[in-house]
Design a protein around this motif. Structure first.
Motif, PDB file in Angstrom:
ATOM      1  N   GLN A 131       0.879  -1.258  -0.030  1.00 34.54           N
ATOM      2  CA  GLN A 131       0.089  -0.039  -0.106  1.00 34.54           C
ATOM      3  C   GLN A 131       0.738   1.356  -0.100  1.00 34.54           C
ATOM      4  O   GLN A 131       0.490   2.217  -0.533  1.00 34.54           O
ATOM      5  N   THR A 132       2.083   1.111   0.675  1.00 36.99           N
ATOM      6  CA  THR A 132       2.754   2.308   0.822  1.00 36.99           C
ATOM      7  C   THR A 132       3.302   2.665  -0.689  1.00 36.99           C
ATOM      8  O   THR A 132       3.501   3.680  -1.086  1.00 36.99           O
ATOM      9  N   LEU A 133       3.931   1.546  -1.224  1.00 34.59           N
ATOM     10  CA  LEU A 133       4.495   1.734  -2.554  1.00 34.59           C
ATOM     11  C   LEU A 133       3.407   2.158  -3.558  1.00 34.59           C
ATOM     12  O   LEU A 133       3.949   3.164  -4.665  1.00 34.59           O
ATOM     13  N   GLN A 134       2.231   1.817  -3.340  1.00 31.35           N
ATOM     14  CA  GLN A 134       1.200   2.064  -4.235  1.00 31.35           C
ATOM     15  C   GLN A 134       0.978   3.754  -4.125  1.00 31.35           C
ATOM     16  O   GLN A 134       0.677   4.377  -5.167  1.00 31.35           O
ATOM     17  N   MET A 135       0.760   4.185  -2.891  1.00 34.30           N
ATOM     18  CA  MET A 135       0.707   5.631  -2.700  1.00 34.30           C
ATOM     19  C   MET A 135       1.927   6.485  -3.099  1.00 34.30           C
ATOM     20  O   MET A 135       1.966   7.509  -3.894  1.00 34.30           O
ATOM     21  N   ALA A 136       3.135   5.661  -3.067  1.00 32.95           N
ATOM     22  CA  ALA A 136       4.296   6.404  -3.472  1.00 32.95           C
ATOM     23  C   ALA A 136       4.309   6.427  -5.153  1.00 32.95           C
ATOM     24  O   ALA A 136       4.706   7.433  -5.869  1.00 32.95           O
ATOM     25  N   ALA A 137       3.729   5.431  -5.803  1.00 28.43           N
ATOM     26  CA  ALA A 137       3.736   5.613  -7.089  1.00 28.43           C
ATOM     27  C   ALA A 137       2.538   6.772  -7.606  1.00 28.43           C
ATOM     28  O   ALA A 137       3.041   7.182  -8.850  1.00 28.43           O
ATOM     29  N   TYR A 138       1.621   6.716  -7.025  1.00 26.30           N
ATOM     30  CA  TYR A 138       0.729   7.590  -7.431  1.00 26.30           C
ATOM     31  C   TYR A 138       1.079   9.105  -7.258  1.00 26.30           C
ATOM     32  O   TYR A 138       1.085   9.931  -8.189  1.00 26.30           O
ATOM     33  N   VAL A 139       1.917   9.490  -6.247  1.00 24.48           N
ATOM     34  CA  VAL A 139       2.439  10.708  -6.015  1.00 24.48           C
ATOM     35  C   VAL A 139       3.554  11.193  -7.033  1.00 24.48           C
ATOM     36  O   VAL A 139       3.753  12.121  -7.459  1.00 24.48           O
ATOM     37  N   ALA A 140       4.381   9.767  -7.255  1.00 20.48           N
ATOM     38  CA  ALA A 140       5.498  10.199  -8.293  1.00 20.48           C
ATOM     39  C   ALA A 140       4.920  10.380  -9.776  1.00 20.48           C
ATOM     40  O   ALA A 140       5.589  11.033 -10.654  1.00 20.48           O
ATOM     41  N   SER A 141       3.656   9.890  -9.953  1.00 18.37           N
ATOM     42  CA  SER A 141       3.000  10.034 -11.166  1.00 18.37           C
ATOM     43  C   SER A 141       2.607  11.537 -11.449  1.00 18.37           C
ATOM     44  O   SER A 141       2.437  11.907 -12.540  1.00 18.37           O
ATOM     45  N   LEU A 142       2.597  12.287 -10.494  1.00 17.36           N
ATOM     46  CA  LEU A 142       1.860  13.504 -10.697  1.00 17.36           C
ATOM     47  C   LEU A 142       3.159  14.484 -11.165  1.00 17.36           C
ATOM     48  O   LEU A 142       2.749  15.509 -11.791  1.00 17.36           O
ATOM     49  N   ALA A 143       4.372  14.217 -10.777  1.00 18.10           N
ATOM     50  CA  ALA A 143       5.583  15.197 -11.335  1.00 18.10           C
ATOM     51  C   ALA A 143       6.779  14.533 -10.718  1.00 18.10           C
ATOM     52  O   ALA A 143       6.843  13.667  -9.914  1.00 18.10           O
ATOM     53  N   PRO A 144       7.750  14.563 -11.617  1.00 13.77           N
ATOM     54  CA  PRO A 144       9.175  14.064 -11.377  1.00 13.77           C
ATOM     55  C   PRO A 144       9.565  14.388  -9.906  1.00 13.77           C
ATOM     56  O   PRO A 144       9.274  15.492  -9.344  1.00 13.77           O
ATOM     57  N   GLY A 145      10.228  13.591  -9.039  1.00 16.02           N
ATOM     58  CA  GLY A 145      10.903  13.868  -7.899  1.00 16.02           C
ATOM     59  C   GLY A 145      11.940  12.719  -7.381  1.00 16.02           C
ATOM     60  O   GLY A 145      12.094  11.858  -8.105  1.00 16.02           O
ATOM     61  N   PRO A 146      12.435  12.641  -6.120  1.00 15.04           N
ATOM     62  CA  PRO A 146      13.399  11.956  -5.745  1.00 15.04           C
ATOM     63  C   PRO A 146      12.783  10.428  -5.595  1.00 15.04           C
ATOM     64  O   PRO A 146      11.557  10.230  -5.318  1.00 15.04           O
ATOM     65  N   ALA A 147      13.345   9.390  -6.147  1.00 18.10           N
ATOM     66  CA  ALA A 147      12.950   8.016  -6.276  1.00 18.10           C
ATOM     67  C   ALA A 147      13.290   7.416  -5.328  1.00 18.10           C
ATOM     68  O   ALA A 147      14.494   7.565  -4.588  1.00 18.10           O
ATOM     69  N   ILE A 148      12.641   6.252  -4.810  1.00 12.22           N
ATOM     70  CA  ILE A 148      13.105   5.197  -4.044  1.00 12.22           C
ATOM     71  C   ILE A 148      14.421   4.811  -4.153  1.00 12.22           C
ATOM     72  O   ILE A 148      14.402   4.187  -5.521  1.00 12.22           O
ATOM     73  N   PRO A 149      15.401   4.553  -3.439  1.00 14.80           N
ATOM     74  CA  PRO A 149      16.724   4.167  -3.995  1.00 14.80           C
ATOM     75  C   PRO A 149      16.831   2.881  -4.466  1.00 14.80           C
ATOM     76  O   PRO A 149      15.978   1.925  -3.875  1.00 14.80           O
ATOM     77  N   ASP A 150      17.590   2.291  -5.335  1.00 16.74           N
ATOM     78  CA  ASP A 150      18.157   0.937  -5.589  1.00 16.74           C
ATOM     79  C   ASP A 150      18.539   0.335  -4.420  1.00 16.74           C
ATOM     80  O   ASP A 150      19.223   0.844  -3.617  1.00 16.74           O
ATOM     81  N   ALA A 151      18.428  -0.986  -4.383  1.00 12.72           N
ATOM     82  CA  ALA A 151      18.767  -1.940  -3.296  1.00 12.72           C
ATOM     83  C   ALA A 151      20.190  -1.781  -3.102  1.00 12.72           C
ATOM     84  O   ALA A 151      20.659  -2.182  -1.912  1.00 12.72           O
ATOM     85  N   GLN A 152      20.988  -1.699  -4.054  1.00 16.86           N
ATOM     86  CA  GLN A 152      22.359  -1.796  -4.135  1.00 16.86           C
ATOM     87  C   GLN A 152      23.144  -0.546  -3.142  1.00 16.86           C
ATOM     88  O   GLN A 152      24.031  -0.717  -2.710  1.00 16.86           O
TER      89      GLN A 152
END
Length: 279
Positions: A131-152
């Motif tokens: 659910q957290t990732l789904q909300m993050a995906a929605y907000v990210a779809s509105l405008a570009p911004g810092p993304a969740i970091p890669d696991a590395q």
């Protein structure tokens, strides 16, 4: 003597044996409380683990994911942040904050806030990782911004020495040299970092939540951030080797009082003893 008279003493003895003492009642009550409390704690732990330890595979760009996130956002966040996340007088706009900010704020339980306070405290999160990732995906779809970091960058397998140097330069003045946290002004504080998930530490550096400055990739490269996470992980595993013995971590007032009473007090007592000795 009749048979009924002879049976009375034995009846009294049997009634005495059948009575429970107050200690037995208290013991039964204590056992019942322990069992019910233990069962509640076990169930609560399972629910918390299901919400926080869930390994979610979510396509952040899928239309279905964004639609699910929008529904969750409208039901839980729009009251303060407005429809379409444009903000209201009760909450700022989220246009351009990116998925990293949402994942940090919701994943650490800071959002939704329970009450107005100088800053939002961390608390058990109310949503699953999916659910957290789904909300993050929605907000990210509105405008570009810092993304969740890669696991590395969150594996804590970088250069701990380099990370510790960067931490002392950029973070220790607020978070303490041992990442144990510290007080700020006006009721605010820098939280401890020893129990924070590495991905949330990275996201905090990316987004600068609340009183924290933003460390963009031009200030600290992704590898620099990974090295800082490595250093914090090392400090967490070697608590008593950083910053000296912390006297239980009870704070500067109590530790200062300890030095005053036992340190200076001992020196004064020694001086009195020394001057009382005959020449």
């Amino acid at each position: 003597m009749s048979l009924a008279t002879k049976s009375r003493p034995s009846a009294k003895k049997s009634r005495k044996r059948s009575r429970r003492t107050p200690l037995a009642t208290a013991a039964l009550l204590g056992v019942g409380l322990l069992l019910s409390g233990g069962a509640y704690g076990a169930v609560d732990s399972l629910v918390a683990n299901a919400a926080t330890d869930e390994t979610a595979e979510v396509d952040m760009t899928a239309t279905e994911t964004i639609a699910e996130g929008e529904a969750l956002f409208n039901a839980n966040c729009a009251t303060c942040h407005g429809m379409d996340a444009v903000g209201t007088e009760n909450g700022p706009t989220l246009i351009g904050v990116g998925s990293a900010s949402v994942h940090f704020q919701v994943g650490t339980g800071r959002m939704p806030m329970q009450m107005n306070s100088p800053q939002a405290p961390a608390k058990p999160n109310q949503f699953t990782e999916t659910q957290t990732l789904q909300m993050a995906a929605y907000v990210a779809s509105l405008a570009p911004g810092p993304a969740i970091p890669d696991a590395q960058y969150t594996q804590a397998d970088g250069d701990a020495a380099h990370g510790a140097e960067l931490f002392r330069i950029n973070c220790a003045m607020c978070h303490n040299v041992a990442a144990a946290g510290g007080a700020l002004t006006e009721g605010k504080y820098a939280p401890e970092l020893q129990t924070v998930d590495p991905v949330h530490i990275y996201e905090a550096m990316q987004t600068g939540p609340q009183n924290m400055p933003v460390f963009s990739d031009t200030n600290l490269t992704p590898q620099d951030k990974a090295d800082i996470i490595t250093a914090i992980t090392w400090m967490t595993d070697n608590t008593n080797m950083v910053g000296g013995y912390n006297l239980g971590g009870v704070g500067p007032v109590a530790e200062g009082l300890f030095i005053w009473v036992f340190g200076i007090g001992g020196a004064v007592a020694f001086a009195i003893w020394l001057t009382s000795r005959p020449n």
